[in-house]
Design an enzyme around this catalytic site. Structure first.
Site, PDB file in Angstrom:
ATOM      1  N   ARG A  47       0.751  -1.359   0.172  1.00 30.31           N
ATOM      2  CA  ARG A  47      -0.202  -0.008   0.124  1.00 30.31           C
ATOM      3  C   ARG A  47       0.686   1.275   0.052  1.00 30.31           C
ATOM      4  NH1 ARG A  47      -1.894   2.470   4.331  1.00 30.31           N
ATOM      5  NH2 ARG A  47      -1.829   0.567   5.685  1.00 30.31           N
ATOM      6  N   TYR A 100     -16.692  14.696 -15.735  1.00 32.53           N
ATOM      7  CA  TYR A 100     -16.929  13.186 -15.619  1.00 32.53           C
ATOM      8  C   TYR A 100     -18.054  13.075 -14.604  1.00 32.53           C
ATOM      9  CZ  TYR A 100     -16.474   8.449 -14.757  1.00 32.53           C
ATOM     10  OH  TYR A 100     -16.632   6.928 -14.476  1.00 32.53           O
ATOM     11  N   LYS A 197      -8.645   4.336 -19.082  1.00 33.29           N
ATOM     12  CA  LYS A 197      -8.993   4.885 -20.557  1.00 33.29           C
ATOM     13  C   LYS A 197      -7.896   4.868 -21.527  1.00 33.29           C
ATOM     14  CE  LYS A 197     -12.567   5.511 -18.314  1.00 33.29           C
ATOM     15  NZ  LYS A 197     -13.254   6.974 -17.658  1.00 33.29           N
TER      16      LYS A 197
HETATM   17  C1  LIG Z   1     -13.593   7.388 -16.385  1.00 33.84           C
HETATM   18  C2  LIG Z   1     -13.254   8.656 -16.030  1.00 33.84           C
HETATM   19  C3  LIG Z   1     -12.958   8.912 -14.636  1.00 33.84           C
HETATM   20  C4  LIG Z   1     -13.089   8.033 -13.413  1.00 33.84           C
HETATM   21  O1  LIG Z   1     -12.288   7.138 -13.658  1.00 33.84           O
HETATM   22  P1  LIG Z   1     -12.347   5.392 -13.149  1.00 33.84           P
HETATM   23  O2  LIG Z   1     -11.060   4.904 -13.618  1.00 33.84           O
HETATM   24  O3  LIG Z   1     -13.590   4.975 -13.784  1.00 33.84           O
HETATM   25  O4  LIG Z   1     -12.388   5.736 -11.782  1.00 33.84           O
HETATM   26  C5  LIG Z   1     -12.509  10.345 -14.317  1.00 33.84           C
HETATM   27  N1  LIG Z   1     -12.437  11.307 -15.459  1.00 33.84           N
HETATM   28  C6  LIG Z   1     -12.866  10.977 -16.657  1.00 33.84           C
HETATM   29  C7  LIG Z   1     -12.800  11.963 -17.745  1.00 33.84           C
HETATM   30  C8  LIG Z   1     -12.940   9.634 -16.969  1.00 33.84           C
HETATM   31  O5  LIG Z   1     -13.382   9.327 -18.537  1.00 33.84           O
END
Ligand SMILES: *Cc1c(COP(=O)(O)O)cnc(C)c1O
Length: 382
Positions: A47, A100, A197
Site C-alpha cells: 500500500r 465526468y 481509458k
Molecule cells: C472514467 C473517467 C474518470 C473516472 O475514472 P475510473 O477509472 O472509472 O474511476 C474520471 N474522469 C474522466 C474524464 C473519465 O473518463
C-alpha cells in the site's frame, strides 16, 4: 512510452516483473527501522510502495513532464485523493460544469457534507471562472476537452487566473493522455488520469494516476493516497505498463479514424451537429491547436431526431460496442444523459450542455471504413 519507468533489474528481465506481494522482508530489525524512518528507501508494504507500481509511476510522471506519480486504484480514487488532500472544511472549489459525472456527484453529495463548497461553471468562458472566485477558493478543477461536450478550456489562462488568486489548478487529462496534452507544461499544479481509458487502452482494468511537478505537493498527495488505502495493485500496474507501450500508435490511429468519422457525421443529413476539436466548426478549434498535440478520438454529436433517433442508432451499430468508458482499442458508443451522467441533475446537465440527444462516440483502432459503414447502416434504420 516504451523504454521509460525505473525498476531494479538484477536478472535482466525485458519487461517489468510483477511483484505480487503485500509485504517486503527486512534484512534485520535495524533495516526495518531505517525503512520506516526514511533513511533507507527499501520497500515496506505494497500500500505504501511496490516496485511494479513504482515503475509505472515514474513512467507516467515522465510522460507528463512531472516529478511525482501517485498510482491509485481507479480514476475516482485519484479524484477523491485530490479533493481530500487539497480541500478542507470551509474551502471552495470551482470546476468545469461538463465533467465526468461522478467527479461532480461526489463533490456535491459527499464532500459538501464535510463543508467543502463548489461552483460549476463553463470553464471555456474565462469570465464565468472569474465571477465564481471567492476569497476561500482553493482549487480550479478543469476537464478539457470536457466530458461529454468536447468544450476546450484554455489551460495557460486558467493557471494564471488560479495562481494570481492563490488557488491550485487541477486538470483531468483523461481524454487526451500525455501524448496529446501535458497540462503541467501549461502551468497546472496537478494532473490526473483515469488510466482505465487511453493509458491502459484495452478495456481490461480500472486504474488512476496523479502527477505533480512539485515534489512537496506530490508527497502530500501520496501520503493521502496511502492513508486512504486507494493504492493500485501490482498486477494492475503491470497491465498499464504493457498498455502504455502502444499508446503512441493507438492514439495516432484512433485520431486519424476520428477525423474521418467526424467529417462523415458532419456531412450526414440526419446529423444535427458534431463536436470534435479537429473540425473547423468546433468553436475552440484554434485554441485546441495551441494546447493539444492532436485532436484525440472522442466525438459527441446529436441527431436531428434527438434522443429517439440516437437510440435507434445505438441499438443498430454492430462494430461499435454499446458501453460506457472510452479510450480503448475498440470503438464505444453511449448516451451520457441516461448513462455516465445520469446522476447529475437535469438542470445541471442542461446548463453544462449535456442535452438529452447527445451521443458520445469513442473511436477505436478498427478499420475506419468498417466504422463508417457501421454508422451508415445504423443511420439508415432511423
Ligand atoms: C472514467 C473517467 C474518470 C473516472 O475514472 P475510473 O477509472 O472509472 O474511476 C474520471 N474522469 C474522466 C474524464 C473519465 O473518463
Amino acid at each position: 512510452m516504451i523504454h521509460g519507468g525505473e525498476f531494479d533489474n538484477p536478472l535482466g528481465s525485458a519487461t517489468v516483473p510483477i511483484y505480487q506481494t503485500s509485504t517486503f522482508i527486512f534484512e534485520n530489525a535495524d533495516h526495518g527501522a531505517r525503512c520506516f524512518s526514511g533513511e533507507d528507501d527499501g520497500y515496506i508494504y505494497t500500500r505504501i510502495g511496490n516496485p511494479t507500481i513504482h515503475a509505472l509511476e515514474t513512467l507516467v510522471a515522465d510522460l507528463e513532464g512531472g516529478s511525482e506519480g501517485i498510482a491509485t486504484s481507479s480514476g475516482m480514487a485519484a479524484v477523491n485523493t485530490l479533493y481530500m488532500a487539497l480541500l478542507s472544511q470551509g474551502d471552495h472549489m470551482i470546476s468545469s460544469a461538463a465533467v465526468y459525472g461522478p467527479s461532480r456527484v461526489v463533490m456535491e453529495q459527499h464532500w459538501a457534507r464535510f463543508g467543502v463548497e463548489s461552483t460549476y461553471v463553463n470553464t471555456a468562458n474565462p469570465d464565468e471562472i472569474l465571477a465564481a472566485f471567492k476569497p476561500n477558493t482553493r482549487m480550479l478543477y478543469v476537464e478539457t476537452p470536457a466530458n461529454p461536450t468536447m468544450d476546450i478550456t484554455d489551460l495557460r489562462l486558467c493557471a494564471k487566473i488560479a495562481h494570481d488568486r492563490g488557488a491550485l489548478l487541477v486538470v483531468d487529462n483523461t481524454f487526451c493522455s500525455p501524448y496529446l496534452q501535458r497540462p503541467l507544461e501549461l502551468g497546472a499544479d496537478a494532473v490526473f488520469h483515469s488510466m482505465t481509458k487511453f493509458l491502459n487502452g484495452h478495456a481490461d482494468i480500472v486504474a488512476g494516476m496523479i502527477i505533480t511537478k512539485d515534489k512537496a505537493l506530490g508527497k502530500k498527495l501520496r501520503g493521502m493516497m496511502v492513508n486512504m488505502g486507494c493504492n493500485m495493485d501490482p498486477h494492475q500496474a503491470y497491465l498499464v505498463i504493457r498498455g502504455i507501450k502502444t499508446l503512441g500508435i493507438r492514439i495516432e490511429r484512433s485520431q486519424q479514424n476520428a477525423m474521418k468519422v467526424a467529417r462523415f457525421l458532419e456531412s450526414h443529413p440526419k446529423v444535427a451537429w458534431v463536436k470534435y476539436p479537429g473540425l473547423e466548426s468546433h468553436p475552440q478549434h484554434e485554441l485546441a491547436k495551441t494546447q493539444m498535440h492532436g485532436f484525440g478520438s472522442m466525438i459527441s454529436f446529436e441527431l436531428k431526431g434527438g434522443l429517439d433517433a440516437g437510440k435507434v442508432l445505438m441499438n443498430n451499430v454492430k462494430v461499435a460496442i454499446l458501453a460506457v468508458s472510452l479510450g480503448g482499442v475498440e470503438t464505444l458508443i453511449q448516451h451520457p444523459a441516461s448513462m455516465t451522467h445520469s446522476k447529475v441533475s437535469h438542470e445541471a446537465k442542461l446548463k453544462a450542455g449535456i442535452t438529452d440527444g447527445l451521443v458520445r462516440y469513442s473511436v477505436g483502432i478498427e478499420d475506419v471504413d468498417d466504422l463508417i459503414d457501421d454508422l451508415k447502416l445504423g443511420l439508415e434504420k432511423i
